[in-house]
Design an enzyme around this catalytic site. Sequence first.
Site, short mmCIF file in Angstrom:
data_model
loop_
_atom_site.label_atom_id
_atom_site.label_comp_id
_atom_site.label_asym_id
_atom_site.label_seq_id
_atom_site.Cartn_x
_atom_site.Cartn_y
_atom_site.Cartn_z
N SER A 107 -37.69 79.97 -40.89
CA SER A 107 -38.95 80.60 -40.64
C SER A 107 -39.94 79.34 -40.75
O SER A 107 -41.15 79.48 -39.94
CB SER A 107 -39.55 81.50 -41.41
OG SER A 107 -38.93 82.61 -41.17
N LYS A 124 -42.31 78.78 -37.47
CA LYS A 124 -43.32 79.39 -36.98
C LYS A 124 -44.44 78.24 -36.94
O LYS A 124 -45.54 78.56 -36.25
CB LYS A 124 -43.68 80.39 -38.01
CG LYS A 124 -42.67 81.64 -37.92
CD LYS A 124 -43.16 82.78 -38.71
CE LYS A 124 -42.36 83.94 -38.64
NZ LYS A 124 -41.06 83.81 -39.29
N SER A 141 -45.16 85.40 -43.01
CA SER A 141 -44.27 85.13 -42.11
C SER A 141 -43.72 86.23 -41.72
O SER A 141 -42.39 86.51 -41.23
CB SER A 141 -42.78 84.62 -43.03
OG SER A 141 -42.10 83.87 -42.08
#
Length: 436
Positions: free
Chosen positions: A67, A70, A131
Amino acid sequence: MKKLMRGLIAAVVAVLMIGGAAPAMSVSAAESSDTNLVDAKAAVAIEPTTGKILYAKNASSVLPIASMTKMLSIELVLDAIKSGKINWDDKVTLNNAIWELSQNRDLSNVPLRRDGSYSVRELYDASLIYSANAAMMLLAEKVAGSQEKFVSQMTAKLNSWGITDAKIVNVTGLNNSQLKDAKVPGTDDNAENEMSAKDMAQVAQHLLKDHPEVLKTTSIAKQTFRKGTSDAIDMENWNWMLKGLVSYDKNLPVDGLKTGTSDAAGDCFTGTVEKNGMRIITVILHANGDAKTRRFDQTKKLMTNVLENWKTMTLAEAGQGIKGYDSVKVNRGQSRTTPIAPSTKAVAVVPSNSSKQSLQYTYTPAKGVKKNTVEAPVKKGTTIAQLEVSAKGDNLGFVGSSASEGITLKTTKTDNKANFFVLIFRGIGDFFSNIF
């Protein structure tokens, strides 16, 4: 004569060998001497203003990033907001594939309704703080029209930064197998995003440079999504180094940036902290250890070590010359030389025990400047050279554009072309000066 020719040939060969070997040295970052400091597959620390690498362990190896993806996605979202393509108050609706993904609470998500609409702002907050994967995908579709087009934009952005060996298959960092019908068509069912620690640090560097306001959100430890509604959910930031969370350290006022977790990536974290007037960015890929806080434990060791062993050093203020690199020759100018200086404050990041006398300089003339000479007329503000500064013995290098740009030296005055008579008398003077 034969001995002379053999000597010349040997010299030419030696020069060619040196010239051929030099580029290979800059292909990847050198390793830090203390690679055992960080217990992880890879790690890097940089100073973002200069791009100076302060620590490197396996920093050029391409690995899963989960993640932390992102950060790149948010860069594109903020680009779109900055350009006016989308607005914070714009509403976004769901399609079936993203709605189904949002219902999977085994993944990081906030609850989304199939018939609901959500503002860009609340999706942005959920993506960075919690997230939230479905929220990030909705933002991607808002910006580009589809996941596929957004992924293409992500790759293009990386390429524009000189990052060409990353693999980007989706906008979230999840493994493709978890996306099901929301997967980008044509990508492998089990693929996930990959990048080196060094390039991940460069993504963070660009995000902070292009959109420093991102820290206002990444520093939020806790926030409620859709507060006051039946969909309200408390979001605790996965960055546990923030104040009030389990890995907070008062000596390290961390204010970002993004965690990442997957089976392939392990526990990852891109962190940033500013202390004693210097901001650093650290990246940990696949932290080792048994504790749930292992990525933050390794980050703390890395941040503490770097802040203790590196410092910023001001070499000159904007417009102030740097000794030894404060002028350029002007061919046929009214003046034979013209002053040059950094256009902004010139700062070097060096080991804590460094002095100005221990620094080494690499001077790279700009295009059109030969042998430190420029042709008249030359205007004020003309770029003359790039000056890279490092401590003697430091071979860790730089990331991103900083590696080739360094400190920009520009002319501080205009030097017009001398008239015909000045050039004639100057030539006569030079002729007799050379004779005597």
